[in-house]
Design an enzyme around this catalytic site. Sequence first.
Site, PDB file in Angstrom:
ATOM      1  N   SER A 158      50.904  28.231  30.950  1.00  0.00           N
ATOM      2  CA  SER A 158      52.192  28.542  31.585  1.00  0.00           C
ATOM      3  C   SER A 158      52.398  27.612  32.775  1.00  0.00           C
ATOM      4  O   SER A 158      51.451  27.330  33.509  1.00  0.00           O
ATOM      5  CB  SER A 158      52.194  29.981  32.137  1.00  0.00           C
ATOM      6  OG  SER A 158      51.781  30.913  31.161  1.00  0.00           O
TER       7      SER A 158
ATOM      8  N   ASN B  59      52.884  25.354  39.424  1.00  0.00           N
ATOM      9  CA  ASN B  59      51.472  25.325  39.021  1.00  0.00           C
ATOM     10  C   ASN B  59      51.392  25.426  37.506  1.00  0.00           C
ATOM     11  O   ASN B  59      52.272  26.015  36.874  1.00  0.00           O
ATOM     12  CB  ASN B  59      50.750  26.522  39.662  1.00  0.00           C
ATOM     13  CG  ASN B  59      49.274  26.554  39.315  1.00  0.00           C
ATOM     14  OD1 ASN B  59      48.594  25.524  39.314  1.00  0.00           O
ATOM     15  ND2 ASN B  59      48.754  27.742  39.008  1.00  0.00           N
TER      16      ASN B  59
ATOM     17  N   HIS C 246      48.874  26.967  34.581  1.00  0.00           N
ATOM     18  CA  HIS C 246      47.771  27.926  34.463  1.00  0.00           C
ATOM     19  C   HIS C 246      47.446  28.117  32.980  1.00  0.00           C
ATOM     20  O   HIS C 246      48.359  28.325  32.168  1.00  0.00           O
ATOM     21  CB  HIS C 246      48.192  29.268  35.088  1.00  0.00           C
ATOM     22  CG  HIS C 246      47.106  30.292  35.017  1.00  0.00           C
ATOM     23  ND1 HIS C 246      46.001  30.257  35.837  1.00  0.00           N
ATOM     24  CD2 HIS C 246      46.933  31.368  34.213  1.00  0.00           C
ATOM     25  CE1 HIS C 246      45.203  31.270  35.541  1.00  0.00           C
ATOM     26  NE2 HIS C 246      45.743  31.961  34.558  1.00  0.00           N
TER      27      HIS C 246
ATOM     28  N   ASP D  95      48.810  33.085  40.846  1.00  0.00           N
ATOM     29  CA  ASP D  95      49.264  33.012  39.449  1.00  0.00           C
ATOM     30  C   ASP D  95      50.322  34.071  39.112  1.00  0.00           C
ATOM     31  O   ASP D  95      50.383  34.575  37.981  1.00  0.00           O
ATOM     32  CB  ASP D  95      48.068  33.158  38.480  1.00  0.00           C
ATOM     33  CG  ASP D  95      47.036  32.061  38.663  1.00  0.00           C
ATOM     34  OD1 ASP D  95      47.423  30.948  39.061  1.00  0.00           O
ATOM     35  OD2 ASP D  95      45.844  32.315  38.434  1.00  0.00           O
TER      36      ASP D  95
HETATM   37  C1  GRF Z   1      43.844  22.643  33.488  1.00  0.00           C
HETATM   38  O1  GRF Z   1      43.311  23.340  32.420  1.00  0.00           O
HETATM   39  C2  GRF Z   1      44.844  23.483  34.229  1.00  0.00           C
HETATM   40  O2  GRF Z   1      45.539  24.366  33.404  1.00  0.00           O
HETATM   41  C3  GRF Z   1      43.978  24.239  35.190  1.00  0.00           C
HETATM   42  O3  GRF Z   1      42.979  23.326  35.572  1.00  0.00           O
HETATM   43  C4  GRF Z   1      42.792  22.356  34.560  1.00  0.00           C
HETATM   44  C5  GRF Z   1      42.959  21.009  35.193  1.00  0.00           C
HETATM   45  O4  GRF Z   1      42.596  19.945  34.380  1.00  0.00           O
HETATM   46  N1  GRF Z   1      44.772  24.796  36.256  1.00  0.00           N
HETATM   47  P1  GRF Z   1      42.999  18.447  34.805  1.00  0.00           P
HETATM   48  O5  GRF Z   1      42.422  18.190  36.194  1.00  0.00           O
HETATM   49  O6  GRF Z   1      44.488  18.315  34.770  1.00  0.00           O
HETATM   50  O7  GRF Z   1      42.316  17.549  33.799  1.00  0.00           O
END
Ligand code: GRF
Length: 228
Positions: free
Chosen positions: A144, A115, A117, A153
């Site tokens: 991260s 994932n 985050h 997370d």
């Molecule tokens: C990103 O900021 C990611 O870190 C978070 O959700 C957002 C997703 O954006 N988990 P995208 O759909 O990749 O444009």
Amino acid sequence: MTDIERTRPARLVVLISGRGRNLEAIMRAIDAGELDAEIVLVASNKPNARGLQTARLAGLPTVAISPREFADRESYDAALARRIAADNPDWVVLAGFMRVLSDSFVERFAGRIVNIHPSLLPKYKGLHTHDRALDAGDRDHGASVHFVTPTLDDGPVIRQGRITIRDGDTADTLADRIMDRIEQRLYAAALDDLISGRVVWRDDGVYRDGQRQSTPLIVDYDEDAPSP
Ligand code: GRF
């Protein structure tokens, strides 16, 4: 847990809920030959997710599975897991997938779900990470990529990207800068760590180049930092 012998490109299933900018960054890295991988499926819980359209335009297989068609989280996650397993992924890549996955889903793909985050974990698990970093008066902030465990997370970090918080930053400017400076490169770099076997998650921790990591790799992504 993640020692995988491969003689072919790694098979990625990417899960999204929204715009798919991380998905696009991974697609670009594959196209540029920077990542020895292929995206075998893009799946979303949101049929209208913009990222699904991007994937379709690029000729990638997509599926939307809406939770509305299921009685509860367990049955939804079981259906999603079945669909993903049918494509035999090496890695299940959560890229802005805005659902908490059930323990049984995580256990089914144990050690193979990652994932991204938007915080320097273990700080600010969950939502509103940029506001929380600002409220705390932090000097830096970032994103991260981590292994997914049943706790939100919380899994071991593979690598992090960091920027300096500037005077006048708001949650929106931070979100934009973290997306532009860090997320556009971090996921591909972390996936390359895994696919190349440089980073391995074992029972006693995460190893990078054979060394157990007591703290994760952090790369600075400020404009004036040397190119990572
Ligand atoms: C990103 O900021 C990611 O870190 C978070 O959700 C957002 C997703 O954006 N988990 P995208 O759909 O990749 O444009």
